[in-house]
Structure formats: structure tokens, C-alpha cells
Design a protein around this motif. Structure first.
Motif, PDB file in Angstrom:
ATOM      1  N   TYR A  44       0.795   4.665   1.699  1.00 39.19           N
ATOM      2  CA  TYR A  44       0.118   5.131   2.905  1.00 39.19           C
ATOM      3  C   TYR A  44      -0.341   6.583   2.827  1.00 39.19           C
ATOM      4  O   TYR A  44      -1.013   7.066   3.722  1.00 39.19           O
ATOM      5  N   LEU A  73      -7.617   3.017  -2.057  1.00 37.06           N
ATOM      6  CA  LEU A  73      -6.285   2.684  -1.561  1.00 37.06           C
ATOM      7  C   LEU A  73      -5.335   2.490  -2.738  1.00 37.06           C
ATOM      8  O   LEU A  73      -5.434   1.498  -3.473  1.00 37.06           O
ATOM      9  N   ASN A 125      -9.108   3.125   2.378  1.00 37.42           N
ATOM     10  CA  ASN A 125      -7.788   3.282   2.969  1.00 37.42           C
ATOM     11  C   ASN A 125      -7.286   1.920   3.436  1.00 37.42           C
ATOM     12  O   ASN A 125      -7.974   0.903   3.290  1.00 37.42           O
ATOM     13  N   ILE A 126      -6.101   1.906   4.032  1.00 39.85           N
ATOM     14  CA  ILE A 126      -5.495   0.649   4.475  1.00 39.85           C
ATOM     15  C   ILE A 126      -6.322  -0.023   5.562  1.00 39.85           C
ATOM     16  O   ILE A 126      -6.364  -1.255   5.662  1.00 39.85           O
ATOM     17  N   PRO A 177       0.814  -1.218   0.000  1.00 36.09           N
ATOM     18  CA  PRO A 177       0.000   0.000   0.000  1.00 36.09           C
ATOM     19  C   PRO A 177       0.844   1.263   0.000  1.00 36.09           C
ATOM     20  O   PRO A 177       1.954   1.299   0.518  1.00 36.09           O
TER      21      PRO A 177
END
Length: 607
Positions: free
Chosen positions: A527, A534, A566-567, A525
Motif C-alpha cells: 500500500y 502497483l 495504485n490499488i 498489494p
């Protein structure tokens, strides 16, 4: 190790040029003094942990730039700095309010004939919004959802049997089995995961309440989270005593909590006769920060580049990555992480400036590494020198705690020449070297490996002061770091002596379950925040993601039934998966990030 005779002869010729560890090396005593000077400044009270966007971080940037200049390094394209913006803080702005419309039962009067009374909460006293909350105004009935845990592996689900669609979930922030109510590092991750779980089950907001205890009325601070994306719904933390008043007497908060702890079974229910109203408006503040970049031009092969990097930032007074458990606010000095690496590349810069290589060497002090490799990722996306001219990247991160001569070197599989190189150089140093082939890892070399550049990452190991205020200059092994710096210089000069540039190898790593999960996926990923989902910087060779056709620079927007922003969304979805599951993953692809592609990914576990 299989080394050809030709390689042995070539390495021997190179080593004979250096005559041990003397020759072009600076005197060790002088190097130790310089390292002490750099680290004592970078890890001083004045710089206060070098957190991005702070004065201490700016002073660190100034110091590295002035040191490069004093050593005779040149700017790259006219500047020693590369600026980029990062979010650094979150603050309340506009209307932030919470209130309740409560029907108070009266004898002989039907509820539908009663007018609700309004009870208001005070921000900062009764509740506070959390930094990953959406900005929104919501109204809904409340549902107590226990600990907000969904664990398909053991058949436990706090959301089972209740309808959360369009409602507000009230969730305990602790964990009855393995978390203390206020244990910070794990708890921050846990509450975000539970907020996502509530969102997946239809909730429009979450109210977190601490478990019963001495400090159960202490609110979480409104604190910026390095993953700037929100959880996709409104999230607040309420004082336990304030929230408990709205639970019915026959089913109080303490009774529900005790039943959970005793039975180990869900105790979820809707809170009657009450509608909650929440308004959250937060503003994320950004700052412009800088990487520091300088170069020593090559003598004959100027267009070929070796990059040597280290990150200069740290945690300031502690952010969500801190492992410090104390209640007082303390500077996280980051002497080893990574004043040591920053000092190392500055001294390497002086060595190379005094005796240049054939190839150009570019020295980079990256910013915001602790926030998710943001500085190196920004450079990799916006290279000042085209990346195809970069023949390798060497990264120094935490090289100040040499103990028992142990050095770890990662990225060893990213070029077929690395193992012979390290073995040959180490004949003069006798380090106890452990290696990892993978080019992806928790430091800035990953950003370059994702762009298919050979990488090497040197560090001297983790320790109990990692990400704590106790990582101070007095604990650095300065003579040991000097040896690591000399070792790195020998590697650079040997690489430069080769006629051909090191080849790039994409490493196929053994599939294993991702941390905390039963499955592995295989994406790397990015960040930094992305508005569409993502963004991933790479895909590991031979993993389910790679086999399904997921590519570097894809933007994951859905994993199974979970919308991915997102993560945290991805980790939640993976946590609900089992080896053998076939999951539909949707990504956005292409220069405009507008081509939607859906692939079937067969997840696997540890081999």
C-alpha cells in the motif's frame, strides 16, 4: 488433528517445565497493572490517537523505547529505532484556480460572433481540490455524467453515448441506491473509483457535485489519502449552487438528477456554450517516523531470531479509515487497536529479559500499520537482522477485548507445527480458539509471510468501537489480555525448546471472490506509493495470478485496458471483470524494475 506420538511426548516434556501458567510468568496482578499503565498512556488525550507524523506518535515511540530500555533490552545494531519517511498531509501550493468562459446568447447575434465572459470561482468557497488530484492546468468543455457509474454486470453505464475525450466530467457524488450523499467511508472510495472511470473514458478532469439535500453545498475537505498516488487526472469538488448556474435552463442540474432517480437510466449530456479552466497545484508533505526495535540476546543460539511485533500507531483524529460518522472532530484513542498489542509486547519483553530464551528475541513496535502496514513492510525490505535468521514472527494486534474466552489465531497454516503447538498450550488456558491458515491478513505479520517466514497472529476479535473514538481504555478486559500475553509467552518458550526451527509452508487458500467483486485475482498489494505502478508483496498460492506467473515484487502497470498506478486502479479494473475473462496483465520485473512482462490471467469467481 493428527498429532504424532513423538510430538505429544515432546510437548508434554516442555509443558512439565512450566508447571501450568506459573513458573516463569510474572504475577497476573502485576501484569494487569502494567498493561493498564501502558494502555492508559498510549490511548490518552495527550497522545491524541498516535497518528504518524504527529507529536502524539512521537511520544508513543519515546514511551516504547524508554520502556524497552527500563526492562533491560538491548538496541539492534546500536539503535532502538528504524526511521523511514511517509507522506502525511497534502496542502495547496502555488496557483489553484477555477474559472469559466461562458457565451451568453443574445437575440439576432450568432454564437460565433459573441465574446465569452469569464466567471471565476473562489477556492474554499465555490470549490476545493481533492487530495488525490493530479497537479495540472486543464481546459475543456463539461459533460454531465450522472453518478459516474459503469456497471457491466447490470448493463448500466453513465458514460455511454457521450464523448469525454479531452473534456471535464461533472459527476454526482452520491448513490441513489445504497449510499447517503455524505456517508464518508464508502463515499471516499466511491468518488475515487468514479474518477478513475472518467479517466478511462478519456476525461481530463472531474468535478464532483453533491446530490441535492440539506448539506448539498458542503465541500469535501482537502484531506490526505493514505494511498498517495493520484487518480491520474484533475479532481475537484464544487459547491452545488455554484455548479448549477452553468447548466442550461432547459436541462437544469436538479431536472437531470430527478430524471436519473426516476428512470434509473443514464441522463448524460454535454453542457453547451461553456469552457471550464482548472488549475490545481498540491504539495504532499512527508514526515520521518520510526519503528521501535529492541532485543533480548539468546543464551546459546544467538543467531536464530524470533520476532514479536505489534503496531503502535492509530488514526489520530480520524482519517479515511475511520468508521466514525459524527461531524465533530474527535480523538480516535485506539486502546484496543493497538495500544493493547503494544502493551502486550512490552510486557513480553520484560518476561523474556528476566528469563532469556536460547534464541534471540527481537521486539518490534511498528509504525504506520493503519496506513497500509508501512512500518513492517519497510523492515521486511530493509531488515536489520537478515530475514533468513528469523525463524518465525508472532504478531499481537487488538488483544484487549477477550470475550467468552474467544481468541482468533491466524497464520496457522504457515508452519506444519503450529496446530500441535496451539493445541498443546491451550490445555492450560481453555480458550475457545478459531483459526485461519492464511498468512496474509490485515496486520503486520503479512509483511513477514510475504518474505516466506512462518507467522502467527493473535487477536481477540472485532467490536463496535473498532476505528471509532469510542475505543477507549475503560473497555479493555485487562485480566483477559494478561491471559493472552501469558499464552503468547508459553508459545514462544515452547518454540524455543524445539531443536529445529519451524518449517515454512506456503498456504493454498480457497479461491473466493474479492470483496465487492465477482472475480478473484490473488495478489497482495503493497500500500505504500510506488512511482511506476502497483507494487505487490506476494501472490496467493493457487490463484489466477500465481498460475499466470505473476510474482512477489512485480509492479503491475496494466490490467486489461486500465493503466494501473495504485490499488484503486486495480480495484476499478477488477470491478469491470467477470469470472472466465482472460485479462492481459503487464508487470515490471527485475532488480531495476525495467523488464516488462505481459501475461494472460484467467479470472475466476467463488468456488
Amino acid at each position: 488433528m493428527n498429532i504424532t506420538l513423538r510430538s505429544i511426548i515432546r510437548v508434554a516434556c516442555v509443558l512439565s517445565f512450566f508447571v501450568g501458567s506459573a513458573g516463569l510468568h510474572a504475577q497476573t496482578d502485576s501484569l494487569v497493572d502494567h498493561l493498564k499503565k501502558h494502555i492508559n498512556y498510549l490511548a490518552s488525550d495527550k497522545l491524541a490517537g498516535r497518528y504518524p507524523g504527529t507529536e502524539g506518535n512521537k511520544l508513543a515511540v519515546d514511551y516504547v523505547e524508554s520502556t524497552f530500555k527500563s526492562y533491560g533490552l538491548q538496541p539492534v545494531n546500536g539503535s532502538y529505532r528504524q526511521a523511514f519517511d511517509v507522506p502525511i498531509d497534502v496542502k495547496m501550493e502555488g496557483e489553484n484556480a477555477a474559472s469559466f468562459n461562458v457565451i451568453i446568447p443574445k437575440p439576432f447575434v450568432p454564437d460565433d460572433q459573441l465574446k465569452p465572459i469569464t466567471v471565476g470561482w473562489k477556492t474554499g468557497i465555490d470549490y476545493t481540490p481533492l487530495g488525490f488530484s493530479d497537479n495540472a492546468v486543464v481546459h475543456g468543455t463539461m459533460v454531465f455524467c450522472g453518478f459516474g457509474i459503469t456497471d457491466a454486470h447490470r448493463g448500466y453505464d453513465d458514460f455511454q453515448g457521450v464523448d469525454l475525450k479531452g473534456k471535464i466530467a461533472v459527476i454526482l457524488s452520491g448513490d441513489p441506491e445504497n449510499l447517503q450523499p455524505h456517508e464518508r467511508t464508502k463515499l471516499r472510495t466511491a468518488i475515487r473509483t468514479r474518477a478513475i472511470a472518467a479517466r478511462v473514458h478519456g476525461a481530463i478532469a472531474v468535478v464532483f457535485v453533491h446530490m441535492q439535500g440539506d448539506s448539498s453545498d458542503v465541500l469535501f475537505p482537502l484531506q490526505f489519502n493514505s494511498a498517495a498516488s493520484t487518480a491520474g487526472l484533475v479532481v475537484i469538488n464544487a459547491k452545488r449552487s455554484s455548479m448549477a448556474k452553468f447548466f442550461p435552463k432547459e436541462h437544469s442540474l436538479v431536472d437531470a438528477e430527478q430524471a436519473l432517480l426516476k428512470t434509473k437510466k443514464p441522463q448524460s449530456f454535454e453542457i453547451p456554450k461553456t469552457v471550464m479552466n482548472i488549475s490545481v497545484h498540491l504539495k504532499v508533505e512527508e514526515a520521518t517516523i520510526e519503528n521501535v526495535i529492541a532485543m533480548v540476546p539468546g543464551t546459546s543460539r544467538k543467531d536464530e531470531v524470533i520476532i514479536v511485533g505489534a503496531h503502535l500507531d492509530h488514526l489520530g483524529y480520524g482519517d479515511e479509515n475511520s468508521l466514525y460518522s459524527g461531524n465533530d472532530k474527535r480523538i480516535h484513542y485506539g486502546a484496543d487497536d493497538n495500544a493493547s498489542g503494544t502493551a502486550g509486547i512490552m510486557e513480553l519483553a520484560q518476561m523474556i529479559a528476566q528469563h532469556p530464551l536460547q534464541r534471540t528475541v527481537v521486539f518490534m513496535a511498528f509504525n504506520a500499520e493503519e496506513r497500509g502496514l508501512l512500518g513492517s513492510a519497510y523492515y521486511a525490505k530493509n531488515p536489520i537482522i537478515p530475514l533468513e535468521k528469523t525463524n518465525c514472527m508472532i504478531n499481537l494486534d487488538m488483544i484487549g477485548r477477550l470475550k467468552d474466552d474467544k481468541v482468533n489465531i491466524q497464520g496457522m497454516g504457515t508452519s506444519s507445527r503450529w496446530h500441535a503447538l496451539i493445541d498443546s498450550i491451550n490445555t492450560n488456558y481453555h480458550f475457545v480458539i478459531s483459526t485461519t491458515d492464511d498468512g496474509f491478513g490485515p496486520s503486520d505479520h503479512s509483511s513477514f509471510y510475504a518474505k516466506e517466514r512462518p507467522v502467527l497472529f493473535l487477536f481477540t476479535g472485532l467490536h463496535t468501537d473498532y476505528h471509532r473514538p469510542s475505543d477507549t481504555p475503560d473497555k479493555i478486559n485487562y485480566p483477559g489480555e494478561a491471559r493472552v500475553v501469558h499464552f503468547t509467552e508459553d508459545c514462544m518458550r515452547t518454540i524455543d525448546s524445539w531443536n529445529e526451527n519451524p518449517d515454512f509452508v506456503k498456504v493454498k487458500v480457497q479461491q473466493s471472490a474479492s470483496a465487492g467483486f465477482n472475480v478473484t485475482f490473488g495478489v497482495i498489494p503493497d500500500y505504500s506509493d510506488h512511482p511506476k505502478g502497483l507494487h505487490i508483496t506476494g501472490v496467493r498460492e493457487g490463484t489466477p495470478a500465481e498460475k499466470a506467473g505473476i510474482q512477489a515484487d512485480d509492479i503491475i502497470i496494466k490490467f486489461g485496458a486500465t493503466t494501473v498506478k495504485n490499488i484503486y486502479d486495480l480495484t476499478y479494473a477488477m470491478g469491470q471483470s467477470q469470472p472466465g475473462d482472460v485479462v492481459k496483465v503487464t508487470v515490471l520485473r527485475g532488480p531495476k524494475e525495467d523488464k516488462s512482462v505481459t501475461m494472460d490471467v484467467t479470472l475466476v469467481g467463488r468456488k
